[in-house]
Scaffold this motif. Structure first.
Motif, PDB file in Angstrom:
ATOM      1  N   UNK A 109       0.842  -1.203   0.000  1.00  0.00           N
ATOM      2  CA  UNK A 109       0.000   0.000   0.000  1.00  0.00           C
ATOM      3  C   UNK A 109       0.877   1.253   0.000  1.00  0.00           C
ATOM      4  N   UNK A 110       1.873   1.266   0.886  1.00  0.00           N
ATOM      5  CA  UNK A 110       2.729   2.449   1.008  1.00  0.00           C
ATOM      6  C   UNK A 110       3.441   2.739  -0.309  1.00  0.00           C
ATOM      7  N   UNK A 111       3.981   1.689  -0.924  1.00  0.00           N
ATOM      8  CA  UNK A 111       4.715   1.888  -2.177  1.00  0.00           C
ATOM      9  C   UNK A 111       3.822   2.446  -3.268  1.00  0.00           C
ATOM     10  N   UNK A 112       2.583   1.950  -3.333  1.00  0.00           N
ATOM     11  CA  UNK A 112       1.680   2.437  -4.386  1.00  0.00           C
ATOM     12  C   UNK A 112       1.299   3.896  -4.127  1.00  0.00           C
ATOM     13  N   UNK A 113       0.999   4.234  -2.863  1.00  0.00           N
ATOM     14  CA  UNK A 113       0.610   5.609  -2.555  1.00  0.00           C
ATOM     15  C   UNK A 113       1.733   6.597  -2.885  1.00  0.00           C
ATOM     16  N   UNK A 114       2.966   6.118  -2.764  1.00  0.00           N
ATOM     17  CA  UNK A 114       4.112   7.010  -2.954  1.00  0.00           C
ATOM     18  C   UNK A 114       4.620   7.013  -4.403  1.00  0.00           C
ATOM     19  N   UNK A 115       4.120   6.060  -5.189  1.00  0.00           N
ATOM     20  CA  UNK A 115       4.622   5.894  -6.565  1.00  0.00           C
ATOM     21  C   UNK A 115       4.633   7.186  -7.391  1.00  0.00           C
TER      22      UNK A 115
END
Lengths: 270, 295
Positions: free
Chosen positions: B103-109
């Motif tokens: 989730x974190x990686x996608x939000x920060x992408x």
């Protein structure tokens, strides 16, 4: 007691969709055959995969992707190396006033570049480096120095001073200490710094659009030009958007941890 | 007092960088200000000094008034949305769940992507056409039965800048989340435990234990987002090109200087942008350095 799982996962997934929606559109649009662009079906999956949009986009963007690599690799390596030396001096080999010089350097990373653009263009014309990649490398190195210095200074601040002192006692001068003691332990900071610089130079538009001509356009400028024209189809534009973001996205996926650390230091938090 | 022999090599090693920054940052800012005092209007450097006339003219310039209003609308919508969404995402991710990293990686992408790419893609998503030409998000809304959400996006009269803020929020909310999440994670678990033992609900813990501790982070976020929004340029160019309804000082400066070669006026606009950023950044730099020295 925590936020109820019944609410938590739907919320997390809702935002996942929000952030991935543009990615989905880019993928499905760019993979549809050219004829298959009816607006009605823009959200549906392609019936057949077709990579023709990518080859059309590459025809338009290929040279500028190569320009971007020729710009980004030397600029980020040089900027990181200079930043490392500055960071070392400002953290461990201070000269009188070094603590005042540091914020004065940092201000340079926040300025709107419009405020130096006219003198910059004038100077580069005078020096005969206006309009090409070498000039743009120089500009990115100089304006990248503040953030590079910041990343390395914060990193070296956590290196025990005894290590430096020991080298000094052994009779090593400043350069000897830097190359033999400090540089070998700097690899994590170099990864953070180079990723940061790679991403921000790759994504830069303002310097690129003002300081380069058509033969030296980086990919951001080339992409913006095909997007502005009415004759390039959406399928090709979306393929171009993917091509233009692939290098930085790959770096993010593979080295995300280091990318995040760079982001954090950009907010001045060590 | 250390001897010069000890510190001189350090000064020499940093000298090239210091000189480059002295010239390219401070020298050029001064030079730009000097140009803003002239009537320089051609490629050749042929001008007279006219004092503060360019600044006085700007005060009654209609386009500049639109720019200030646009810039303010964008800044307010963008900052409030980023801060609220960033905080919400950070609290959600703080709940210790499966796939947190994903989730974190996608939000920060989006932070890895340029404003130009974001603009090109959102230009396609925010297509304002209606009826049989309907597409993008508006089409998606009608398909899922949310017809009420169909709107003109960045072409909404008067509120177009709020439409521009949407992709900007998409791009920067994850960053704001990362700042807040780092802040939440740095709060000692004992503090929460103590509140829990006292019988505080989870909501009250966030309200009275965690949020107050996040104030310094919120300040950083406000400054970083604020200075980005005052400089916003490439995102608007990629979504909308150059149109008056979505004009901001950075685009006005660019067009005045490099399309019209009115360098005197362009430099005046540039000084204004610098000033608006400096009043946010300089106090922040001083504050941060003082804090660092104390710790």
């Amino acid at each position: 007691m925590k936020i109820s799982r019944v609410l938590l996962y739907p919320a997390l997934i809702f935002f996942l969709i929000f952030f991935l929606l543009p990615v989905y559109v880019v993928l499905v649009t760019s993979l549809k055959p050219l004829g298959d662009i009816s607006l009605e079906t823009m959200w549906s999956l392609p019936k057949a995969f077709d990579f023709v949009n990518y080859s059309l986009a590459w025809e338009k963007l290929g040279p500028s992707v190569i320009n971007s690599f020729q710009l980004v690799i030397p600029a980020s390596v040089i900027a990181a190396f200079l930043g490392s030396m500055n960071g070392f001096v400002l953290a461990k080999w201070k000269f009188p006033g070094a603590d005042i010089v540091f914020p004065v350097i940092l201000f340079g990373m926040f300025i709107p570049y419009q405020s130096i653009l006219i003198p910059l263009v004038t100077t580069m014309r005078e020096l005969g480096i206006y309009g090409g990649i070498p000039g743009l490398i120089l500009v990115h190195v100089i304006y990248g120095l503040p953030i590079m210095t910041l990343i390395f200074r914060n990193y070296y601040a956590s290196v025990p001073t005894e290590l430096i002192e020991a080298a000094r006692v052994d009779g090593a001068g400043m350069l000897g200490t830097y190359f033999r003691v400090v540089l070998p332990i700097s690899i994590p900071a170099f990864i953070v710094a180079i990723i940061w610089e790679f991403t921000s130079i790759w994504n830069d538009f303002l310097f690129a659009v003002v300081l380069t001509g058509p033969s030296s356009w980086p990919v951001t400028v080339a992409l913006n030009n095909i997007a502005g024209s009415q004759i390039v189809q959406w399928n090709v534009q979306m393929a171009g958007a993917l091509i233009a973001s692939l290098p930085t996205v790959l770096v993010y996926i593979i080295l995300g941890r280091y990318f995040l650390r760079g982001l954090m230091s950009g907010a001045l938090k060590g | 007092m250390k001897r010069a022999k000890d510190w001189m090599p350090g000064l020499l090693l940093t000298a090239p960088s210091l000189i480059a920054l002295a010239v390219f940052v401070y020298g050029f800012i001064g030079w730009n200000f000097r140009i803003s005092l002239t009537d320089w209007k051609a490629l050749s450097p042929d001008f007279n000094f006219i004092g503060l006339k360019n600044y006085r003219d700007l005060l009654i310039d209609e386009r500049f008034k639109i720019d200030i209003k646009n810039s303010l609308v964008f800044t307010i919508v963008f900052m409030i949305a980023c801060l609220l969404l960033g905080l919400l995402l950070a609290i959600l991710l703080d709940q210790k769940m499966k796939f947190e990293g994903l989730f974190r990686s996608v939000y920060l992408l989006p932070m890895a992507i340029s404003f130009i790419v974001t603009g090109v893609v959102w230009r396609w998503l925010m297509n304002p056409a209606t009826d049989d030409r309907i597409s993008g998000l508006n089409l998606l809304f009608t398909k899922v039965g949310l017809d009420g959400l169909v709107n003109q996006w960045h072409l909404t009269p008067n509120w177009g800048m709020a439409g521009i803020a949407l992709p900007a929020v998409w791009q920067m909310a994850g960053y704001t989340m990362a700042l807040f999440l780092a802040g939440i994670r740095s709060i000692p678990e004992e503090l929460r435990e103590a509140a829990r033992v006292d019988g505080a609900s989870e909501f009250r813990i966030y309200r009275h234990v965690i949020l107050p501790q996040l104030r310094p982070i919120a300040l950083s976020a406000v400054v970083i987002l604020g200075h980005i929004s005052l400089k916003v340029f490439d995102l608007i160019i990629a979504i909308a090109g150059k149109q008056l309804a979505l004009d901001v000082p950075a685009i006005y400066m660019w067009q005045t200087s490099f399309d019209a070669y009115n360098f005197g006026k362009g430099a005046t606009l540039a000084t204004y942008i610098l000033f608006s950023v400096a009043i946010v950044i300089i106090p922040y730099l001083i504050f941060t350095m003082r804090q660092e020295r104390r710790s």
